[in-house]
Design a protein around this motif. Structure first.
Motif: not given
Length: 161
Positions: A61-67, A72-75, A113-118, A120-127
């Motif tokens: 999930a984190g890897i996919q989110a980074a890609k 996800l982030i408008p700009l 932003m990609e590192a932060l997103t990875a 964040s989404v990994a943490a959200l997936t664990l949750f």
């Protein structure tokens, strides 16, 4: 202090033009933490969760989110990432899991932003995967640890080695 780069002269949001920037090797590392009950951590680490291998799912999930950060982030610019790594370090003393990411590319803009997103989404997936057994988990400490490349060169957060 520098001007905000995502605002034009009229104060309107705009995507930064990076076309004149040099292509350089760039990388960023980020981290975060998810606190959980000791029984939840044990369940995750022993692979006893009925949803399956929680850490493997969160890593993907984190890897996919980074890609897909640009989506996800408008700009954010769409980037051709050459590496995305998501790692988990269980910490029984602190009662949770440290999440770390590394993103790399050769390009005209950074990958923070990609590192932060990875992370964040990994943490959200664990949750998401553990909320049925531990709805009180807390995600915290998401930050950029280090970045390299581009005209600003190397930057590292205080206390990071």
């Amino acid at each position: 202090m520098s001007q905000l780069t995502h605002l034009n002269a009229q104060g309107e949001a705009n995507m930064v033009d990076v076309s004149a920037k040099a292509v350089t090797a760039r990388e960023a590392r980020a981290e975060g933490f998810i606190a959980m009950q000791a029984d939840t951590l044990k369940l995750v680490l022993e692979g006893g969760h009925k949803k399956g291998d929680v850490l493997s799912v969160a890593r993907i999930a984190g890897i996919q989110a980074a890609k897909r950060t640009w989506d996800l982030i408008p700009l954010c610019h769409p980037l051709m990432l050459s590496k995305v790594q998501v790692d988990f370090v269980p910490d029984e003393t602190a009662g949770g899991i440290h999440i770390q990411s590394l993103c790399k590319l050769s390009g005209q803009t950074g990958v923070e932003m990609e590192a932060l997103t990875a992370v964040s989404v990994a943490a959200l997936t664990l949750f998401d995967m553990c909320k049925a057994v531990d709805p009180g988990m807390v995600i915290s400490g998401i930050r950029v640890m280090e970045k390299q490349g581009g005209k600003t060169g190397h930057w590292q957060a205080e206390g990071v080695s």
